[in-house]
Write an enzyme that holds these catalytic residues in place. Sequence first.
Site, PDB file in Angstrom:
ATOM      1  N   ALA A  75       0.858  -1.186   0.000  1.00  0.00           N
ATOM      2  CA  ALA A  75       0.000   0.000   0.000  1.00  0.00           C
ATOM      3  C   ALA A  75       0.889   1.230   0.000  1.00  0.00           C
ATOM      4  O   ALA A  75       2.055   1.194   0.422  1.00  0.00           O
ATOM      5  CB  ALA A  75      -0.926   0.007   1.213  1.00  0.00           C
ATOM      6  N   ASP A  86      -4.952   8.131  15.803  1.00  0.00           N
ATOM      7  CA  ASP A  86      -5.386   8.038  14.409  1.00  0.00           C
ATOM      8  C   ASP A  86      -6.204   6.766  14.195  1.00  0.00           C
ATOM      9  O   ASP A  86      -5.917   5.960  13.303  1.00  0.00           O
ATOM     10  CB  ASP A  86      -4.172   8.061  13.480  1.00  0.00           C
ATOM     11  CG  ASP A  86      -4.557   8.346  12.024  1.00  0.00           C
ATOM     12  OD1 ASP A  86      -5.663   8.868  11.801  1.00  0.00           O
ATOM     13  OD2 ASP A  86      -3.758   8.050  11.131  1.00  0.00           O
TER      14      ASP A  86
END
Length: 664
Positions: free
Chosen positions: A21, A145
């Site tokens: 990714a 996060d």
Amino acid sequence: MADPLVGRLLEGRYRIRHRIARGGMSTVYAAVDERLDRFVAVKVMSSQLSSDPAFTDRFAREARAAARLTHVNAVAVYDQGIDTGNGSANDQHVFLVMELVEGRTLRELIRERNGRFTPAEAISIMEPVLAALASAHRAGLVHRDVKPENILLSDAGVVKVADFGLARAIDADPTSTRTGLMMGTVAYCAPEQITRGHADPRSDVYAAGILLFELLTGRPPYHGDSAINVAYQHVHSRVPAPSSRVKGVPYEIDELVVGATDSDPSGRPGDAAAFLAELADIRSVLALPITPVPPRHRPPATPDPRRNGVATGASTTDVLHTGSGQYDTRMVTGRAIHRNDENALPPPVVIPPPRPRKQRTARARRRRRGLLIALIMLLIGAISVVAGYLGTHWWQSWDAHVPNISKQSLPAAERRLVQDHYKLGRVSNKFSETVPKGSIISTDPTTGLRLPQGRAVDVTVSLGPYRLVVPDLRRLALSQAEAVLQTRGIETGSKLTYGASIAVPSGNVISTDPPGGTKIKPSQSVSFVVSSGPPILDIPIISQGTPFRAARATLINAKFAVERSSAYDDTVPAGTVISVSPSGQAPQGSKVSVVVSKGPEFVDVPAISALSSFDNAKSELEQLGLRVDRQVVYGQGDRNLVIDQNPKPGESVRVGSTVTLAVI
């Protein structure tokens, strides 16, 4: 374009295989740890961050902290390093080595489902997420996060949370706002992260609440044309109940989501462990089953006769609770069953086919109908007998109302509920400015509503007024004092006054209003009195000739320190003041120099040798501070030799006195 890192060996150990990714801040690769011969995931930070030494230091600290976190639902951190490549700044790569999770992200699952999850499915996903966050909070770590992209679902069905501590390292970088980090995560940011950049365990709770809302409804609560628009809604709006978007969500889950996403951090659960406990209570109350994470679609397996009829690729659900708040929801592959295999699956249950129903004759049907009518008549008779007795009691029970137990203690309220034939339901707590601690604030259903007897009544008990304790901030620098208040959640007042102080350095806090140790409301602010340094005072005028003792006492009484020095003076008597400096004004406690007279300076007249040169004698006498007068006593004095002197040798005279030399 080919990725230049694929095939590269980082720090002589991690061989990059392929890219998994890529984002604005980092790229994740699958790699092989050639030292330990295992597959790992390597997150390589962007070149912009890797070239910053300050970021590198922060990244290493956060990686060490994250590596201490060990939990089945947290992605393990193995190592961190810096690969310098060819030695140039552009070829330097800061990276993090993590556990390689074969599977997908929660974001991918949400897209696959193309919609929302059932309450049982949503809670089954959130429990392992909160278990990992709770473990981090106990270790002093804040994720910062939490979002679907950072939640991984392994092919074995295990839910894992990734990127602990990475957000903190990036947030501290001054260029992170320019790279768009906030643009990608603002949908899950707590209001205090947006307004003050502050994050604590309650900020993770807020993000987890937003995530639960999205699982239940299919979308986050706030949407907008820009990240600024979404951030504004987080700060100035309240997250709605999921049932307002999707019908059928239980009100218990509504309350949990609304509480976890309260804009005031004090209104949320204190950390992920508290959130997880409330979620577990709701699962128990609603009797929701544990639902495993759905596996990725795979082609059906072919039977293998060597496996006793169990398909090699078949799978069955195995839901595990590992204890200590660790959840492991996985899909376990089928396997052959052996006599001594404790982990083997049980043999398949063979359900025999139903037997064919026999045909009934007309006579049998008539007999059955007669028996049924007789039974109905008996039941009607029994009901008639009992109805008269129970009718009144049933109506009274159905028409009952919730009693008023507000402001009663919990034991007294429970006695009243039992007296009125109700049960005490869930007990929750809440701060209150008006209801004393330990007393009932409200009930659910509310007082006066119709509720059949025998039902449970939930109550909210007061924790008393919510108060914050003002810390002792005296002698701290003003900026340090404001930072301490910020960490305690206390606002700094707009009133700032200055006062002189000899004990507190200039710019430091003398006192606060209210003073340290005072308990205040969350809405109350704290003001400062800051030192401007010692006060400026007038220096007393000391006349020349004043005795030193008197001058010293005068200056000390005026709050000055005295520094004495001495000097000869022909006009000022010994032991008295010649001069004082400085004059005018000076800070309290500063030094004032006082010069004290030693009186006139005397010197012994030296003996001038007979027939010495006048010039030599004059030089010797002038070095002692004496003046010289030349007197010719014989001839023209052309030989310039000294034959006599006045005063005589050994006499003591003042410096500056005249010595007469007789010359020939």
